[in-house]
Design a protein around this motif. Structure first.
Motif, PDB file in Angstrom:
ATOM      1  N   UNK A  13       0.833  -1.209   0.000  1.00 24.29           N
ATOM      2  CA  UNK A  13       0.000   0.000   0.000  1.00 24.29           C
ATOM      3  C   UNK A  13       0.868   1.258   0.000  1.00 24.29           C
ATOM      4  N   UNK A  14       1.969   1.188   0.729  1.00 27.34           N
ATOM      5  CA  UNK A  14       2.854   2.343   0.852  1.00 27.34           C
ATOM      6  C   UNK A  14       3.388   2.788  -0.519  1.00 27.34           C
ATOM      7  N   UNK A  15       3.685   1.807  -1.372  1.00 28.31           N
ATOM      8  CA  UNK A  15       4.252   2.140  -2.685  1.00 28.31           C
ATOM      9  C   UNK A  15       3.173   2.514  -3.698  1.00 28.31           C
ATOM     10  N   UNK A  16       2.230   1.609  -3.897  1.00 26.05           N
ATOM     11  CA  UNK A  16       1.195   1.785  -4.916  1.00 26.05           C
ATOM     12  C   UNK A  16      -0.131   1.402  -4.282  1.00 26.05           C
ATOM     13  N   UNK A 242       9.523   5.080   9.033  1.00 26.17           N
ATOM     14  CA  UNK A 242      10.334   4.606  10.140  1.00 26.17           C
ATOM     15  C   UNK A 242      11.045   3.301   9.863  1.00 26.17           C
ATOM     16  N   UNK A 243      10.435   2.377   9.138  1.00 26.56           N
ATOM     17  CA  UNK A 243      11.052   1.068   8.988  1.00 26.56           C
ATOM     18  C   UNK A 243      11.238   0.662   7.528  1.00 26.56           C
ATOM     19  N   UNK A 244      10.864   1.492   6.603  1.00 26.52           N
ATOM     20  CA  UNK A 244      10.964   1.088   5.199  1.00 26.52           C
ATOM     21  C   UNK A 244      12.395   1.298   4.691  1.00 26.52           C
ATOM     22  N   UNK A 245      12.877   0.332   3.968  1.00 27.28           N
ATOM     23  CA  UNK A 245      14.125   0.504   3.246  1.00 27.28           C
ATOM     24  C   UNK A 245      13.757   0.991   1.863  1.00 27.28           C
ATOM     25  N   UNK A 246      13.885   2.286   1.642  1.00 27.12           N
ATOM     26  CA  UNK A 246      13.287   2.886   0.456  1.00 27.12           C
ATOM     27  C   UNK A 246      13.986   2.470  -0.819  1.00 27.12           C
ATOM     28  N   UNK A 247      15.205   1.920  -0.727  1.00 23.78           N
ATOM     29  CA  UNK A 247      15.864   1.539  -1.963  1.00 23.78           C
ATOM     30  C   UNK A 247      15.482   0.117  -2.380  1.00 23.78           C
ATOM     31  N   UNK A 248      14.657  -0.544  -1.559  1.00 24.51           N
ATOM     32  CA  UNK A 248      14.131  -1.847  -1.970  1.00 24.51           C
ATOM     33  C   UNK A 248      12.646  -1.700  -2.296  1.00 24.51           C
ATOM     34  N   UNK A 249      12.278  -2.178  -3.459  1.00 24.98           N
ATOM     35  CA  UNK A 249      10.877  -2.173  -3.848  1.00 24.98           C
ATOM     36  C   UNK A 249      10.403  -3.613  -3.945  1.00 24.98           C
ATOM     37  N   UNK A 250       9.206  -3.843  -3.419  1.00 21.48           N
ATOM     38  CA  UNK A 250       8.674  -5.201  -3.425  1.00 21.48           C
ATOM     39  C   UNK A 250       7.230  -5.143  -3.899  1.00 21.48           C
ATOM     40  N   UNK A 251       6.915  -5.953  -4.902  1.00 22.79           N
ATOM     41  CA  UNK A 251       5.560  -5.960  -5.450  1.00 22.79           C
ATOM     42  C   UNK A 251       5.015  -7.383  -5.434  1.00 22.79           C
ATOM     43  N   UNK A 252       3.713  -7.491  -5.202  1.00 24.81           N
ATOM     44  CA  UNK A 252       3.055  -8.792  -5.281  1.00 24.81           C
ATOM     45  C   UNK A 252       2.796  -9.112  -6.758  1.00 24.81           C
ATOM     46  N   UNK A 253       3.416 -10.165  -7.248  1.00 21.34           N
ATOM     47  CA  UNK A 253       3.300 -10.526  -8.668  1.00 21.34           C
ATOM     48  C   UNK A 253       2.434 -11.760  -8.867  1.00 21.34           C
TER      49      UNK A 253
END
Ligand SMILES: [Cu+2]
Length: 307
Positions: A13-16, A242-253
């Protein structure tokens, strides 16, 4: 909406749509304008409509199975946030004070258009009557599941061009067997696309639609945005979640793999297509907005399947 744990739902949700809408509304993408910049986004009135919708989607997701889905990490639950109240005073609240609408004194109208839950139930291994089959897994079960996830395809260091970038993936034969029609069905297991080490030299001022591709067909798996991004020029943004590593993106595929019918003998590709995030965006026009010195790149991308 197919996530079954708070951590994975929050990450998605945070990303998209959250970050992507911030960047699409902001002038010149992120980190710019008002909506495109964490410290000042709330100065744009549309911020409140956007965040109310994010809150509503959380409520939609939570009520599918509230006992199993409420966050349960004690460090997270005890984290305090301070806000400026209407009279200028500081109001401090814990995360645990704000988990359910019943704690907050408002509700969303019945029929507010929650996304259909049929897919959710299927992904969760639940029957349509809502009988829980697999959602009660303990933290220990989830931890061991994460440890035994396996890669089915991967790609190495990649530079995103000022245009459409296609990245063929190397397949891991053993992992790909999990997608065989004769193997145990995927039901209940999720496929995730994990992109590590994403960085840029200069903010590209666009977003990237991310597609999984088989042959001449493709399915979107997410949107890369740079709203809450820990780039050298945007260090202050790291505190937003607070806890997100912003340089890693993870999507449900998972849905994309199903819809494309990716089987054990396929060689999937990834496609990264510049977009303004607006519905009338054309890839060429969006690519033209990218600064030549942007140098957007990542270290690796992998499709992984959790058992
Ligand atoms: Cu926001």
């Amino acid at each position: 909406m197919t996530s079954t744990t708070y951590a994975s739902f929050n990450n998605s949700l945070e990303q998209t749509p959250h970050g992507s809408v911030h960047c699409a509304v902001g002038v010149a993408g992120c980190p710019n304008g008002l909506m495109g910049s964490v410290p000042v986004a709330a100065l744009d009135p549309v911020f409140y409509a956007h965040h109310t919708n994010i809150d509503r989607l959380y409520e939609c997701w939570l009520k599918v199975n509230e006992p199993a889905r409420l966050p349960n990490d004690s460090g997270h639950l005890n984290t305090q946030f301070s806000f400026i109240d209407a009279d200028g005073s500081t109001a401090t609240r814990r995360v645990s004070d704000m988990l359910r609408l019943s704690q907050l004194g408002y509700a969303y109208a019945v029929g507010g258009g929650c996304p259909a839950t049929a897919l959710v139930a299927q992904a969760e291994g639940m029957t349509m009557q809502g009988v829980t089959m697999s959602d009660a897994s303990s933290d220990a079960t989830r931890a061991s599941a994460a440890a035994s996830e396996r890669a089915i395809a991967s790609a190495g260091q990649t530079k995103l061009e000022r245009g459409v970038t296609t990245v063929p993936m190397s397949v891991a034969a053993a992992g790909m067997q999990s997608l065989s029609a004769t193997a145990e069905p995927l039901a209940g297991r999720r496929v995730r696309l994990v992109i590590d080490g994403l960085k840029y030299d200069v903010a590209p001022e666009t977003l990237y639609n991310v597609y999984l591709v088989k042959g001449s067909t493709r399915e979107q798996v997410g949107v890369i945005n740079f709203f809450n991004f820990s780039a050298p020029t945007a260090g202050a943004h790291a505190s937003h979640t607070g806890h997100a590593n912003a340089s890693q993106f993870e999507f449900d595929a998972t849905d994309a793999v199903h819809r494309l019918g990716i089987g054990p003998t396929e060689q999937p590709s990834l496609v990264f297509e510049p977009t303004t995030g607006l519905s009338d965006s054309a890839p060429e026009a969006a690519a033209a907005l990218i600064k030549p010195e942007a140098n957007v790149r990542f270290d690796s991308a992998r499709l992984v399947i959790a058992p």
